[in-house]
Design an enzyme around this catalytic site. Sequence first.
Site, short mmCIF file in Angstrom:
data_model
loop_
_atom_site.label_atom_id
_atom_site.label_comp_id
_atom_site.label_asym_id
_atom_site.label_seq_id
_atom_site.Cartn_x
_atom_site.Cartn_y
_atom_site.Cartn_z
N HIS A 60 -8.93 0.71 8.55
CA HIS A 60 -8.81 1.98 7.50
C HIS A 60 -10.05 2.62 7.89
O HIS A 60 -11.25 2.09 7.42
CB HIS A 60 -8.54 1.65 6.13
CG HIS A 60 -7.38 1.30 5.76
ND1 HIS A 60 -6.15 1.95 5.83
CD2 HIS A 60 -6.77 0.03 5.30
CE1 HIS A 60 -5.28 1.30 5.57
NE2 HIS A 60 -5.51 0.12 5.40
N ASP B 265 -5.74 4.05 9.92
CA ASP B 265 -5.78 5.49 9.53
C ASP B 265 -7.05 6.01 9.78
O ASP B 265 -7.82 5.04 9.66
CB ASP B 265 -5.15 6.06 8.18
CG ASP B 265 -5.45 5.23 7.37
OD1 ASP B 265 -6.48 4.35 7.30
OD2 ASP B 265 -4.76 5.00 5.84
O1 9MR Z 1 -0.76 2.46 0.95
C1 9MR Z 1 -0.81 1.49 -0.28
C2 9MR Z 1 -0.59 2.60 -1.38
O2 9MR Z 1 0.59 3.36 -1.58
C3 9MR Z 1 -0.80 1.58 -2.74
O3 9MR Z 1 -0.79 2.46 -3.87
C4 9MR Z 1 -1.68 0.65 -2.63
C5 9MR Z 1 -1.91 -0.05 -3.86
O4 9MR Z 1 -2.90 -1.12 -3.67
O5 9MR Z 1 -1.91 0.18 -1.36
C6 9MR Z 1 -1.76 0.63 -0.23
O6 9MR Z 1 -1.69 -0.12 0.74
C7 9MR Z 1 -2.86 -0.94 1.01
C8 9MR Z 1 -2.36 -2.04 1.74
O7 9MR Z 1 -0.95 -2.71 1.09
C9 9MR Z 1 -3.40 -3.16 2.06
N1 9MR Z 1 -4.31 -2.80 2.75
C10 9MR Z 1 -5.00 -1.54 2.01
C11 9MR Z 1 -3.86 -0.60 2.01
C12 9MR Z 1 -4.66 0.77 1.52
O8 9MR Z 1 -5.03 0.43 0.17
#
Ligand code: 9MR
Length: 553
Positions: free
Chosen positions: A237, A268
Site C-alpha cells: 500500500h 495500490d
Molecule cells: O480493502 C479492505 C476494506 O474494504 C476493509 O474495509 C478493510 C477493513 O479493515 O480492509 C481492507 O483490506 C485490508 C486488507 O484486508 C489487509 N491489509 C490492508 C487492507 C487495506 O486496509
Amino acid sequence: MFVLSSSLARVLTVVGTLLAFLLPATSADASSPLRTHAAARGKFIGAALATGPLANESAYRTIAATEFNQITAENAMKWDATEPNQNQFNFSGADAIVNFATQNNQEVHGHTLVWHSQTPGWVQGLSASAMRSAMQNHISRVVGRYADNAAVVSWDVVNEVFDDNGGMRTSFWYNTLGQSFIADAFRAARAADSNARLCINDYNVEGINAKSTAMYNLVRSLRQQGVPVDCVGFQGHLAIQYGFPNDIQQNLQRFADLGVQVRITELDVRMQMPRDASKDATQATYYRNVVNACLAVTACAGVTIWGFTDKHSWVPDTFQGQGAALIYDQNYQPKPSYNAVHDALAGGTTTDNTPPTTPGTPVTGTVTSNSASVTWPASTDTGGSGLAGYNVYREQGATDPLLGQSTTNSITLTGLTPNTQYQVYVRARDGAGNLSGNSPTVAFTTQSGPGGGPCTATGTVQNQWSTGYVVQPVTVTNTGTSAISGWTVTFTLPAGHQLTGSWNASVSVSGQTVTARNAGYNGNLAPNASTSFGFQVSRPNGNTQTPSGYTCA
Ligand code: 9MR
C-alpha cells in the site's frame, strides 16, 4: 482397476490449472491483456475483488475476468464474513469469488485467516484455550471448505502481526495467546490442506526496515522449527507522497533466499487528490517498479492489485483527501498505471508504432474574445502504450501552431486574439508519442475585445482651401508582433479649428483633442498591416495650420 487417490487427483488438477494459467492461450502482443503477459513471464497478475460490484456491475466482471489470472477476496473470506457467530459459517461471498475465479481460469489466494481486524467480538472475548480452539476450528473449516478446490491455492494464514517498529503487534491474539498463535495457525492450516501455499502477510515491509527485518527473522525462525510457512506477502500500500521503497527487489530476494515464495499481495499507489498528469506519471512509475521487482526475483509468484478501479477502493474512506490509487479510473478507463503494469509485464519488448485513431469532427462551445471551448469524438489506441491525450492545432498553412493539449476529448483554448477567425483541428497522441491523423477542422471567430496594442498613426492633408482642409488618409499601422483587434488615435486641432466630418472611424472631440476609434470593420490588424480613416475640418479664414500630435494606442 487403477483408482486415483483423491490427493493425487487433486495434485493433477492443480497442475492442470497451473499450466492453464501459466501458459498463454495466445502469444502476447501489445494489445494482450495483463494476464497473458504475466502468464508468459510465469507470474500471476491479480486483483482483489469485492462481492458487491462483482454481482452488480458487468464492466467490473469483464475487466476482472479479462485482465487478471489471480483473485483475492477483498473482504469475503475474512472472519467476520465467514464465521460471524461461533460455528455459524457463511460462505456465500467467499463462494461467489471462488466460483467466478473458477469460471475464468484464475487462481484464488485466501485472505485472511487470523487477523486482529474484522474479527467478531465473540472471538476477542474468549479465554486463551477457547480462543486457540476457536482459531483452529475456524482455520480448519474455512481452509477445509476449499481444500479440494483447484482454484484456491494459497492462504494468508496470519496478517499484520507486527507493529511498525518491528515489535509484535499487541493484538488480542498476542495478548491472549502470546506469539505461539502464529505457529499454531500455520499448523492448523497445513492440517486442513496439505497442498495450499501458506503465507504471512504485512504492510510497510516492502523495503528493508525494522519491520521487514522482524518479519524476516520470524519467518526464518519458524521455518527452522518446522512451522509450515511457505510464503511471505508484501502488501504494497504505497503513496506517491511518501516515496518509493527502492530496495524492494533486494528485500524480496533476501526473503526468497530463505526458501519461501514471495508475492506482492495488495498493491495500490495513492495520491493526494485531485489527480493530475504528473501524479499519474509518478504513480505509473511506482507500479512499473513494483512489477519489475517481482519479475526480477524468481521466487516472486506475482503481483495482486488491491482492487483495480478507483470506483471501488478502500483508500478514500481511510485516507482523507487521498485516492485514485488503482490502474483504472472511476469510469473503468485504464490509467497510465495500467500501461505501466502492462509494459512491465510485456517486458518492454513490445514497441508501439501504432498511432491512435483519428479524432472525430470537433465542435465549439463557449467562445469569448480570447478563449474557446472545443470538444471532439474521442480516439482509441490499440498499440499498447495507451491513449495519452490530444494536441489541438490552428490551421494556418505551412506550420500550424499548437494551441493547446488535453488529456480528455475537450479543451478550453485560451490566449486567443479577439475578433479573429480560427480554424482548429485535433490529433490524438499515445504513450509512445505516436500522433494520429488530423481531425476535420472546426472554424470559429472570437468576439470583439478591448483590443489595443502598439501602433502608429500618420495624417496626410489631401486637400485644403483658405477656410478648411481634408486629412486623408490617416494611416494606422500595427507595429507589434501580434494581431490587434482595435485602435484609438488621438490628435490635436489647432486653436479655432472645428471638425466637420469623419469616415472610417468613430470620432469624438473634447476641446481641441480629437479621439478616433476604429470602426467595427477595420479594428483587426495583423502585425505590420495598416488601415486608414479620414476627416474634414473648418478653420479661420487665412489660417494655414493643420492638426499635429497623432498618437495611436
Ligand atoms: O480493502 C479492505 C476494506 O474494504 C476493509 O474495509 C478493510 C477493513 O479493515 O480492509 C481492507 O483490506 C485490508 C486488507 O484486508 C489487509 N491489509 C490492508 C487492507 C487495506 O486496509
